[in-house]
Design a protein around this motif. Structure first.
Motif, mmCIF file in Angstrom:
data_model
loop_
_atom_site.group_PDB
_atom_site.id
_atom_site.type_symbol
_atom_site.label_atom_id
_atom_site.label_comp_id
_atom_site.label_asym_id
_atom_site.label_seq_id
_atom_site.Cartn_x
_atom_site.Cartn_y
_atom_site.Cartn_z
ATOM 1 N N SER A 20 0.843 -1.187 0.000
ATOM 2 C CA SER A 20 0.000 0.000 0.000
ATOM 3 C C SER A 20 0.878 1.236 0.000
ATOM 4 O O SER A 20 1.894 1.284 0.679
ATOM 5 C CB SER A 20 -0.895 0.011 1.246
ATOM 6 N N GLN A 21 0.477 2.248 -0.763
ATOM 7 C CA GLN A 21 1.235 3.496 -0.762
ATOM 8 C C GLN A 21 1.264 4.104 0.632
ATOM 9 O O GLN A 21 2.200 4.805 1.003
ATOM 10 C CB GLN A 21 0.607 4.490 -1.748
ATOM 11 N N ASN A 22 0.227 3.804 1.438
ATOM 12 C CA ASN A 22 0.181 4.330 2.810
ATOM 13 C C ASN A 22 1.322 3.795 3.660
ATOM 14 O O ASN A 22 1.698 4.396 4.666
ATOM 15 C CB ASN A 22 -1.157 3.991 3.466
ATOM 16 N N SER A 23 1.877 2.642 3.263
ATOM 17 C CA SER A 23 2.993 2.088 4.015
ATOM 18 C C SER A 23 4.194 3.021 3.992
ATOM 19 O O SER A 23 5.047 2.966 4.869
ATOM 20 C CB SER A 23 3.401 0.737 3.425
ATOM 21 N N LEU A 383 15.915 -14.311 0.156
ATOM 22 C CA LEU A 383 15.918 -13.576 1.420
ATOM 23 C C LEU A 383 15.074 -12.308 1.326
ATOM 24 O O LEU A 383 14.530 -11.851 2.330
ATOM 25 C CB LEU A 383 17.360 -13.208 1.786
ATOM 26 N N LEU A 384 14.954 -11.757 0.117
ATOM 27 C CA LEU A 384 14.247 -10.490 -0.070
ATOM 28 C C LEU A 384 12.886 -10.671 -0.728
ATOM 29 O O LEU A 384 12.310 -9.724 -1.262
ATOM 30 C CB LEU A 384 15.106 -9.545 -0.917
ATOM 31 N N GLN A 385 12.360 -11.873 -0.687
ATOM 32 C CA GLN A 385 11.094 -12.118 -1.362
ATOM 33 C C GLN A 385 9.976 -11.264 -0.780
ATOM 34 O O GLN A 385 9.999 -10.891 0.384
ATOM 35 C CB GLN A 385 10.727 -13.598 -1.277
ATOM 36 N N TYR A 386 9.039 -10.926 -1.662
ATOM 37 C CA TYR A 386 7.877 -10.099 -1.319
ATOM 38 C C TYR A 386 8.224 -8.633 -1.098
ATOM 39 O O TYR A 386 7.434 -7.885 -0.516
ATOM 40 C CB TYR A 386 7.115 -10.654 -0.112
ATOM 41 N N ASN A 387 9.409 -8.215 -1.524
ATOM 42 C CA ASN A 387 9.731 -6.792 -1.566
ATOM 43 C C ASN A 387 9.711 -6.332 -3.019
ATOM 44 O O ASN A 387 9.905 -7.116 -3.939
ATOM 45 C CB ASN A 387 11.113 -6.523 -0.966
ATOM 46 N N MET A 388 9.495 -5.053 -3.237
ATOM 47 C CA MET A 388 9.475 -4.500 -4.585
ATOM 48 C C MET A 388 10.868 -4.023 -4.987
ATOM 49 O O MET A 388 11.662 -3.641 -4.131
ATOM 50 C CB MET A 388 8.491 -3.344 -4.668
ATOM 51 N N LEU A 399 14.516 8.330 -9.836
ATOM 52 C CA LEU A 399 13.664 7.559 -8.939
ATOM 53 C C LEU A 399 12.903 8.431 -7.945
ATOM 54 O O LEU A 399 11.759 8.128 -7.594
ATOM 55 C CB LEU A 399 14.515 6.534 -8.180
ATOM 56 N N PHE A 400 13.545 9.521 -7.497
ATOM 57 C CA PHE A 400 12.958 10.348 -6.439
ATOM 58 C C PHE A 400 12.594 11.739 -6.937
ATOM 59 O O PHE A 400 13.081 12.194 -7.969
ATOM 60 C CB PHE A 400 13.923 10.441 -5.251
ATOM 61 N N THR A 401 11.773 12.427 -6.177
ATOM 62 C CA THR A 401 11.183 13.687 -6.606
ATOM 63 C C THR A 401 12.212 14.779 -6.883
ATOM 64 O O THR A 401 12.280 15.330 -7.970
ATOM 65 C CB THR A 401 10.185 14.191 -5.545
ATOM 66 N N SER A 416 4.198 5.368 -8.488
ATOM 67 C CA SER A 416 3.425 4.621 -7.511
ATOM 68 C C SER A 416 4.033 3.238 -7.332
ATOM 69 O O SER A 416 4.752 2.738 -8.201
ATOM 70 C CB SER A 416 1.971 4.481 -7.982
ATOM 71 N N LEU A 417 3.740 2.622 -6.211
ATOM 72 C CA LEU A 417 4.317 1.312 -5.915
ATOM 73 C C LEU A 417 3.924 0.255 -6.932
ATOM 74 O O LEU A 417 4.641 -0.724 -7.144
ATOM 75 C CB LEU A 417 3.913 0.868 -4.512
ATOM 76 N N GLY A 418 2.800 0.452 -7.586
ATOM 77 C CA GLY A 418 2.341 -0.535 -8.558
ATOM 78 C C GLY A 418 3.231 -0.675 -9.770
ATOM 79 O O GLY A 418 3.105 -1.639 -10.533
ATOM 80 N N ASN A 419 4.153 0.266 -9.956
ATOM 81 C CA ASN A 419 5.048 0.215 -11.109
ATOM 82 C C ASN A 419 6.331 -0.567 -10.863
ATOM 83 O O ASN A 419 7.181 -0.638 -11.741
ATOM 84 C CB ASN A 419 5.403 1.640 -11.547
ATOM 85 N N TYR A 420 6.476 -1.126 -9.662
ATOM 86 C CA TYR A 420 7.699 -1.875 -9.341
ATOM 87 C C TYR A 420 7.408 -3.371 -9.338
ATOM 88 O O TYR A 420 6.278 -3.822 -9.154
ATOM 89 C CB TYR A 420 8.254 -1.438 -7.980
ATOM 90 N N THR A 421 8.473 -4.146 -9.554
ATOM 91 C CA THR A 421 8.359 -5.599 -9.591
ATOM 92 C C THR A 421 8.409 -6.159 -8.172
ATOM 93 O O THR A 421 9.104 -5.650 -7.311
ATOM 94 C CB THR A 421 9.514 -6.189 -10.420
#
Length: 424
Positions: A20-23, A383-388, A399-401, A416-421
């Motif tokens: 979630s972006q709220n994270s 080890l890093l599974q489930y991270n983007m 990458l940053f503003t 947005s986070l949805g654009n990362y693998t």
């Protein structure tokens, strides 16, 4: 030179694992506004009016209507209390070995505010300051350390009678530090001894370390030797060596910490956003339960590397001597690797029980995990599974503003986070 490609994976989310972006709302880092300074070399500070004594053995109050000079090592001793008013400026002599040492039993209350931070800085004029102009702040507590002796000697050429740290009082209150800036510290004593911006020895959990910015340290910005103090809202900006260094069984928790590095600013031995040691190899350790164990939430580790200089970067994190680290809701970008393990980790079971990264985003240009034992990368990267992560290495400005802004950098993700693998 062709950029490395991080392993391709199928892009889908398991129902039980939803980003979630709220994270990442804390990564807007609104808590930095009002008291930080990312361009301190152009700041014109008032000239010092009064010199601090080198021995403070009774309670003393520093007022913000006076600018102080700290020349030579200043020791707070005999259980004395040093209180510093918000907005106070302490200029530190670059011609002498100059540090503030809160000795065992003494106390420091340095409570700045968002509009009036307390500043420790070089005594040189604007545009003439450099990393290592003066020593740093050393705070000595009576908490536990992971050493068979139970005590230790603080690093540096300090008076022996003031150099013992450690004990068994993990609830001790040694300091309250809020809204404090420490600039151009980390003075080199000799080839093997350098001081840090802020060094915390065996601080108990009732001490308070919040809203601290350390910029242009010639050695580590923050270093913790044992203890269990919790810390929040910390910034390390362009340190030469490590941004956060933990050893001797430090067991604190941290929230909202930032490390901004530059690929051309590094120690010859290798520098990291985090270096964590479970114990000191020279002294041994008490037990595995006494190893350093740190939990960090909302970390932002950025190396300002681009495609012309990214080859000068190292891992974001170095884990040594069986240390344990837990990171959540974090961003790691611009480094060669996410984490590098030393030879004390001898199997995937070792690294998986010692390190976790959850609900985070990383952008690196080489293998995300480095180990010293023989293991297929297809295994270690689990080890890093489930991270983007980014499929290809991106520079900080892509990458940053607004990460390169000299006065007011912004380190929020552009996309947005949805654009990362997502690793599976």
């Amino acid at each position: 030179m062709k950029l490395s490609i991080i392993s391709q994976v199928t892009l889908f989310l398991l129902p039980i694992f939803v980003f979630s972006q709220n994270s990442f709302k804390d990564h807007e880092m609104k808590w930095m506004k009002g008291w930080t300074n990312f361009d301190p070399n152009h700041e014109v500070y008032p000239e010092a009016e009064e010199t601090l004594p080198t021995i403070i053995d009774s309670d003393i109050f520093l007022s913000n209507d006076i600018t102080y000079l700290m020349s030579g090592n200043v020791y707070v001793t005999k259980n004395a209390l040093l209180t510093i008013e918000e907005g106070t400026i302490i200029r530190c002599d670059s011609e002498k070995s100059t540090s503030l040492v809160i000795t065992k039993g003494a106390k420091l209350i340095a409570q700045g505010s968002k509009t009036q931070p307390i500043v420790f800085t070089s005594n040189k004029s604007a545009k003439g300051r450099k990393a290592g102009d003066w020593g740093g702040i050393v705070i000595v507590g009576t908490g536990t350390i992971n050493s068979p002796t139970g005590t230790g000697i603080i690093e540096g050429n300090f008076a022996p009678q003031y150099s013992i740290f450690g004990g068994d009082k993990d609830d001790d209150i040694t300091t309250i530090m809020t809204y404090v800036r420490i600039e151009y510290a980390g003075q080199k004593i000799n080839r093997s001894k350098e001081l840090n911006g802020l060094t915390l020895y065996a601080l108990g959990k009732l001490s308070v370390i919040n809203n601290i910015m350390i910029s242009h340290s010639a050695d580590d910005s923050f270093e913790c030797f044992g203890g269990n103090v919790k810390m929040n809202n910390l910034i390390s900006y362009k340190a030469k060596d490590d941004d956060y260094d933990f050893t001797l069984g430090y067991k604190g928790g941290m929230k909202n910490i930032v490390a901004i590095r530059h690929p051309y600013i590094s120690d010859s031995s290798g520098s990291y956003a985090i270096e964590i040691d479970g114990y000191d190899k020279n002294t041994g350790f008490i037990s595995e339960s006494s190893l350093s164990k740190v939990k960090i939430e909302n970390a932002v580790f950025i190396n300002l590397a681009d495609r012309t200089n990214y080859q000068h970067t190292t891992a974001a994190i170095a884990a040594k001597n069986m240390a344990q680290l837990d990171l959540t809701n974090s961003q790691i970008s611009g480094f060669a690797n996410v984490i590098k393990f030393d030879k004390s980790f001898q199997s995937f079971a070792d690294i998986s029980k010692s390190f976790t990264l959850d609900n985070s985003v990383f952008n690196v240009h080489d293998k995300s995990v480095l180990v010293s034992y023989d293991e297929p990368y297809s295994t270690t990267k689990k080890l890093l599974q489930y991270n983007m992560f980014t499929t290809y290495f991106k520079s900080a400005k892509d990458l940053f503003t607004d990460p390169m802004n000299i006065k007011h950098p912004k380190f929020t993700l552009k996309e947005s986070l949805g654009n990362y693998t997502v690793m599976q």
